[in-house]
Design a protein around this motif. Structure first.
Motif, PDB file in Angstrom:
ATOM      1  N   MET A   1       4.907  -3.274 -11.450  1.00 16.39           N
ATOM      2  CA  MET A   1       3.609  -3.625 -10.883  1.00 16.39           C
ATOM      3  C   MET A   1       2.594  -2.488 -10.976  1.00 16.39           C
ATOM      4  SD  MET A   1       4.268  -6.683 -10.058  1.00 16.39           S
ATOM      5  CE  MET A   1       2.758  -7.100  -9.210  1.00 16.39           C
ATOM      6  N   GLY A   2       3.061  -1.262 -11.124  1.00 22.22           N
ATOM      7  CA  GLY A   2       2.124  -0.156 -11.199  1.00 22.22           C
ATOM      8  C   GLY A   2       2.839   1.169 -11.315  1.00 22.22           C
ATOM      9  N   GLU A   3       2.147   2.171 -11.831  1.00 28.03           N
ATOM     10  CA  GLU A   3       2.729   3.497 -12.002  1.00 28.03           C
ATOM     11  C   GLU A   3       1.670   4.553 -11.732  1.00 28.03           C
ATOM     12  OE1 GLU A   3       5.261   6.093 -15.320  1.00 28.03           O
ATOM     13  OE2 GLU A   3       4.297   4.200 -15.886  1.00 28.03           O
ATOM     14  N   VAL A   4       2.079   5.624 -11.083  1.00 24.36           N
ATOM     15  CA  VAL A   4       1.211   6.773 -10.819  1.00 24.36           C
ATOM     16  C   VAL A   4       1.851   7.981 -11.493  1.00 24.36           C
ATOM     17  CG1 VAL A   4       0.262   8.309  -9.070  1.00 24.36           C
ATOM     18  CG2 VAL A   4       0.328   5.852  -8.659  1.00 24.36           C
ATOM     19  N   GLY A   5       1.087   8.650 -12.363  1.00 28.85           N
ATOM     20  CA  GLY A   5       1.663   9.745 -13.129  1.00 28.85           C
ATOM     21  C   GLY A   5       2.663   9.208 -14.133  1.00 28.85           C
ATOM     22  N   HIS A   6       3.683  10.002 -14.402  1.00 27.86           N
ATOM     23  CA  HIS A   6       4.745   9.554 -15.299  1.00 27.86           C
ATOM     24  C   HIS A   6       6.079  10.028 -14.746  1.00 27.86           C
ATOM     25  CE1 HIS A   6       6.539   8.106 -18.982  1.00 27.86           C
ATOM     26  NE2 HIS A   6       7.217   9.251 -19.065  1.00 27.86           N
ATOM     27  N   VAL A   7       6.950   9.078 -14.458  1.00 30.67           N
ATOM     28  CA  VAL A   7       8.259   9.384 -13.892  1.00 30.67           C
ATOM     29  C   VAL A   7       9.212   9.783 -15.013  1.00 30.67           C
ATOM     30  CG1 VAL A   7      10.210   8.489 -12.562  1.00 30.67           C
ATOM     31  CG2 VAL A   7       7.869   7.750 -12.020  1.00 30.67           C
ATOM     32  N   GLY A   8       9.928  10.890 -14.810  1.00 33.92           N
ATOM     33  CA  GLY A   8      10.882  11.346 -15.807  1.00 33.92           C
ATOM     34  C   GLY A   8      12.015  12.126 -15.175  1.00 33.92           C
ATOM     35  N   PRO A   9      13.102  12.299 -15.887  1.00 32.90           N
ATOM     36  CA  PRO A   9      14.279  13.001 -15.345  1.00 32.90           C
ATOM     37  C   PRO A   9      14.199  14.520 -15.454  1.00 32.90           C
ATOM     38  CG  PRO A   9      14.770  12.134 -17.515  1.00 32.90           C
ATOM     39  CD  PRO A   9      13.381  11.686 -17.198  1.00 32.90           C
ATOM     40  N   SER A  10      13.086  15.062 -15.955  1.00 30.22           N
ATOM     41  CA  SER A  10      12.983  16.519 -16.105  1.00 30.22           C
ATOM     42  C   SER A  10      11.512  16.927 -16.000  1.00 30.22           C
ATOM     43  CB  SER A  10      13.550  16.970 -17.453  1.00 30.22           C
ATOM     44  OG  SER A  10      12.762  16.440 -18.511  1.00 30.22           O
ATOM     45  N   LEU A  11      11.311  18.227 -15.902  1.00 29.78           N
ATOM     46  CA  LEU A  11       9.950  18.741 -15.815  1.00 29.78           C
ATOM     47  C   LEU A  11       9.156  18.393 -17.065  1.00 29.78           C
ATOM     48  CD1 LEU A  11       7.770  20.486 -14.459  1.00 29.78           C
ATOM     49  CD2 LEU A  11       8.835  22.495 -15.509  1.00 29.78           C
ATOM     50  N   GLU A  12       9.815  18.429 -18.210  1.00 27.99           N
ATOM     51  CA  GLU A  12       9.119  18.178 -19.479  1.00 27.99           C
ATOM     52  C   GLU A  12       8.681  16.722 -19.600  1.00 27.99           C
ATOM     53  OE1 GLU A  12      11.988  19.742 -19.162  1.00 27.99           O
ATOM     54  OE2 GLU A  12      11.272  21.786 -19.526  1.00 27.99           O
ATOM     55  N   THR A  13       9.422  15.803 -18.994  1.00 30.48           N
ATOM     56  CA  THR A  13       9.110  14.377 -19.138  1.00 30.48           C
ATOM     57  C   THR A  13       8.354  13.814 -17.953  1.00 30.48           C
ATOM     58  OG1 THR A  13      11.266  13.812 -18.177  1.00 30.48           O
ATOM     59  CG2 THR A  13      11.125  13.994 -20.580  1.00 30.48           C
ATOM     60  N   THR A  14       8.036  14.662 -17.002  1.00 34.25           N
ATOM     61  CA  THR A  14       7.350  14.206 -15.792  1.00 34.25           C
ATOM     62  C   THR A  14       5.901  14.667 -15.805  1.00 34.25           C
ATOM     63  OG1 THR A  14       9.365  14.238 -14.472  1.00 34.25           O
ATOM     64  CG2 THR A  14       7.285  14.353 -13.275  1.00 34.25           C
TER      65      THR A  14
ATOM     66  N   ALA B   1       0.852  -1.194   0.000  1.00 38.26           N
ATOM     67  CA  ALA B   1       0.000   0.000   0.000  1.00 38.26           C
ATOM     68  C   ALA B   1       0.885   1.240   0.000  1.00 38.26           C
ATOM     69  CB  ALA B   1      -0.921  -0.001   1.213  1.00 38.26           C
ATOM     70  N   PHE B   2       0.745   2.057  -1.042  1.00 36.02           N
ATOM     71  CA  PHE B   2       1.478   3.317  -1.169  1.00 36.02           C
ATOM     72  C   PHE B   2       0.479   4.465  -1.078  1.00 36.02           C
ATOM     73  CE2 PHE B   2       4.156   0.217  -3.135  1.00 36.02           C
ATOM     74  CZ  PHE B   2       5.461   0.652  -2.974  1.00 36.02           C
ATOM     75  N   GLU B   3       0.781   5.468  -0.241  1.00 37.52           N
ATOM     76  CA  GLU B   3      -0.033   6.682  -0.269  1.00 37.52           C
ATOM     77  C   GLU B   3       0.419   7.560  -1.426  1.00 37.52           C
ATOM     78  OE1 GLU B   3      -1.523  10.319   2.618  1.00 37.52           O
ATOM     79  OE2 GLU B   3      -0.410   8.633   3.446  1.00 37.52           O
ATOM     80  N   TYR B   4       1.661   7.890  -1.480  1.00 36.10           N
ATOM     81  CA  TYR B   4       2.288   8.454  -2.664  1.00 36.10           C
ATOM     82  C   TYR B   4       3.784   8.571  -2.405  1.00 36.10           C
ATOM     83  CZ  TYR B   4       1.615  12.942  -0.176  1.00 36.10           C
ATOM     84  OH  TYR B   4       1.586  13.942   0.754  1.00 36.10           O
ATOM     85  N   MET B   5       4.551   8.574  -3.489  1.00 38.28           N
ATOM     86  CA  MET B   5       6.000   8.744  -3.442  1.00 38.28           C
ATOM     87  C   MET B   5       6.355   9.858  -4.414  1.00 38.28           C
ATOM     88  SD  MET B   5       7.901   6.673  -1.543  1.00 38.28           S
ATOM     89  CE  MET B   5       7.602   5.277  -0.469  1.00 38.28           C
TER      90      MET B   5
ATOM     91  N   LEU C   1       8.125  11.247   0.850  1.00 36.56           N
ATOM     92  CA  LEU C   1       8.193   9.815   0.593  1.00 36.56           C
ATOM     93  C   LEU C   1       7.386   9.164   1.715  1.00 36.56           C
ATOM     94  CD1 LEU C   1      11.994   9.449  -0.289  1.00 36.56           C
ATOM     95  CD2 LEU C   1      10.072   9.864  -1.820  1.00 36.56           C
ATOM     96  N   GLN C   2       6.163   8.811   1.398  1.00 37.58           N
ATOM     97  CA  GLN C   2       5.244   8.317   2.416  1.00 37.58           C
ATOM     98  C   GLN C   2       5.557   6.861   2.772  1.00 37.58           C
ATOM     99  OE1 GLN C   2       3.152   9.969   4.105  1.00 37.58           O
ATOM    100  NE2 GLN C   2       2.523  11.790   2.968  1.00 37.58           N
ATOM    101  N   PRO C   3       5.035   6.395   3.912  1.00 33.29           N
ATOM    102  CA  PRO C   3       5.307   5.005   4.329  1.00 33.29           C
ATOM    103  C   PRO C   3       4.815   3.991   3.301  1.00 33.29           C
ATOM    104  CG  PRO C   3       4.315   6.263   6.129  1.00 33.29           C
ATOM    105  CD  PRO C   3       4.211   7.117   4.909  1.00 33.29           C
ATOM    106  N   VAL C   4       5.549   2.884   3.216  1.00 29.32           N
ATOM    107  CA  VAL C   4       5.151   1.748   2.386  1.00 29.32           C
ATOM    108  C   VAL C   4       4.705   0.645   3.338  1.00 29.32           C
ATOM    109  CG1 VAL C   4       5.866   0.085   0.645  1.00 29.32           C
ATOM    110  CG2 VAL C   4       6.825   2.401   0.632  1.00 29.32           C
ATOM    111  N   LYS C   5       3.517   0.095   3.099  1.00 26.90           N
ATOM    112  CA  LYS C   5       2.967  -0.901   4.021  1.00 26.90           C
ATOM    113  C   LYS C   5       2.731  -2.212   3.276  1.00 26.90           C
ATOM    114  CE  LYS C   5       0.895   2.762   6.758  1.00 26.90           C
ATOM    115  NZ  LYS C   5      -0.305   3.361   7.355  1.00 26.90           N
TER     116      LYS C   5
END
Length: 528
Positions: free
Chosen positions: A139-152, A122-126, A185-189
């Motif tokens: 296993m899952g993705e929230v938003g889009h992870v990227g190395p810059s503002l343009e790719t995030t 269970a992730f609240e958010y990272m 970086l919220q707790p991971v349960k």
């Protein structure tokens, strides 16, 4: 609707919210400290609905997407081998610029029992966007992870993933944060799959019911304004409730984002902030109507103008940091208002006035405001309480406003009943009078002219005093305005004589009331 019916409604809402806590009672949370990105868990630790928080030291790879980077082999060794505490405020201590913005990976290994079981994380958010890998599998993705503002693409949203595992299980979380000025970086349960599902259901259910209660209370109180439009207090309260309900849809468990996953980041920010900015206007106006004189007029006007200014700037600005600075300003305004109202209410309670519900509601808001304000600046994750705080505020004040409205309706019902009785009595008197007139007309067979004379005499009787047989006070009030207007038009004087009878009380006491009445009659006839 009677007061007891309003109370039944609010009790039903409270019962629903209480029921939403039942699933969370079945889940027992505990913390297992992660040391050196390693943790050993036994079957006993998962028993009886245990949900284990993986707090402690995780590996941190700054500016490395450990599972997505194709050129990882070219990374220098000094970028590997750092540690980061989870939960914590994301802050890159060695970064030269934007220490709270960047990307990276945190990872750890949990040694699960050897018996294969289905587990859940269970992730609240990272950060503001993140990917979850278990044993190198996405296993899952929230938003889009990227190395810059343009790719995030940032989206604050919870995520639960489920997997079948045993033995050494590697957990890697790639995250990035470029769209917000700070991030946790919220707790991971971790727990058995069914436990994590119950945990997620509990959180969603509580937030959904609390939001429903806020909207329901707002709608109920708005109906009071619809019935009695002069009562602006109900209008301000209901609009404030609707605004907070809209904000709660975005903030609490990110329900709106889960319904609309492609929601742009700036729309998310505006829906989060604008209700607070605009709500300041309605909140101040409500308290001004609710407790007249508690807030100075200059405060009310100043806060109102500030509310509309911040709302306009937030709608026009696309700078997140600027919106964050405005939220600090508006939270300070809320705090000042609440402290002022709390002091005024305390003084009223000391003087014996019954304002306990509002006093408790304001105290709850003050506590929630303090908790959520410091939660953004502590180096570890602190639970936000705005949801339950605002829900209790609206519920308590909803009961108070309902009681007032019910009391008003009860008084109105009494007036209606009394009016109906008067109408019935008048109708009976009219029928009786008509019957008597008809009977006398038939019995005496009087002519129309005589009937007119009798009616004229009846009218004159209402202007003649029964004892003295001279015009009474009713005649005076009937004639004085007419005579005054005629004298005014003709520029003439108007004289009023007031005659006092000397020693009349002595005469009355010696000779008795009968003689006294005869005396008044003779004097009146002499004057006539």
């Amino acid at each position: 609707m009677k007061l007891k019916n309003y109370l039944y409604l609010f009790m039903t809402l409270a019962l629903l919210y209480g029921i939403s806590w039942i699933p969370s009672v079945l889940v027992h949370e505990q913390i297992a400290m992660v040391e050196g990105a390693q943790l050993e868990l036994s079957e006993a630790q998962f028993a009886s609905g245990q949900l284990i928080s993986l707090d402690g030291q995780w590996h941190y790879y700054d500016e490395i997407l450990l599972k997505s980077d194709t050129g990882l082999a070219n990374q220098t060794l000094n970028q590997i081998g750092r540690w980061m505490s989870v939960p914590s405020l994301y802050e890159r201590t060695e970064a030269l610029q934007s220490p709270r913005k960047g990307y990276g990976t945190i990872s750890m290994t949990v040694n699960l029992p050897e018996t294969p079981r289905y587990y859940g994380l269970a992730f609240e958010y990272m950060g503001s966007a993140y990917k979850i890998f278990i044993n190198d599998e996405l296993m899952g993705e929230v938003g889009h992870v990227g190395p810059s503002l343009e790719t995030t693409k940032g989206i604050y949203a919870p995520k639960n993933v489920y997997f079948k595992g045993n033995g050494a299980t590697h957990i890697d979380v790639e995250f990035s944060n470029y769209v917000d000025s700070y991030s946790f970086l919220q707790p991971v349960k971790i727990g058995y799959k069914e436990v994590v599902e119950v945990y997620a259901l509990s959180h969603r259910l509580k937030d959904l019911i609390s939001i429903t209660i806020i909207f329901t209370v707002g709608a109920i109180v708005f109906s009071y304004y619809h019935v009695r439009t002069k009562q602006k207090m109900s209008f301000y309260f209901s609009i404030f409730a609707f605004l907070i309900g809209i904000r709660s849809l975005v903030v609490n468990q990110r329900l709106l984002i889960q319904l609309v996953p492609d929601l742009p980041w700036m729309v998310f920010i505006r829906i989060s902030y604008v209700p607070l900015f605009l709500g300041l206007f309605f909140f101040v106006r409500f308290l001004h109507e609710r407790l007249p004189g508690a807030l100075p007029e200059k405060w009310v006007k100043g806060m109102s103008w500030l509310s509309w200014l911040l709302t306009t700037l937030s709608l026009l600005s696309s700078n997140v940091a600027f919106n964050d600075s405005m939220i600090v300003c508006v939270v300070f305004c809320y705090a000042v208002i609440l402290i002022r109202i709390f002091i005024k209410l305390t003084l009223k309670l000391r003087d014996g006035e019954d304002e306990w519900l509002l006093w408790i509601a304001v105290l709850l808001l003050m506590f929630v405001l303090f908790n959520d304000a410091i939660a953004d600046y502590l180096p570890y994750a602190l639970s936000y309480l705005a949801s339950i705080g605002f829900m209790l505020f609206f519920a308590l004040e909803g009961v108070e406003l309902s009681a007032r409205f019910a009391s008003m309706l009860t008084k109105a019902e009494h007036v209606i009943v009394e009016n109906e009785k008067l109408v019935e009595e008048l109708r009976f008197m009219n029928e009786s009078l008509e019957s008597q007139v008809t009977e006398r007309t038939k019995d005496l067979e009087i002519s129309n002219q005589k009937l007119k004379r009798l009616n004229k005499q009846l009218e004159n009787l209402s202007y003649i005093d029964e004892l003295t047989r001279i015009p009474n006070r009713r005649m005076f009030f009937s004639e004085v305005e007419k005579q005054f207007n005629e004298a005014k038009k003709g520029h003439e004087s108007l004289h009023v004589f007031i005659i006092d009878i000397d020693y009349f009380k002595l005469y009355n006491d010696i000779y008795g009331h009968v003689k006294g009445d005869w005396c008044l009659f003779n004097i009146a006839q002499t004057i006539e």
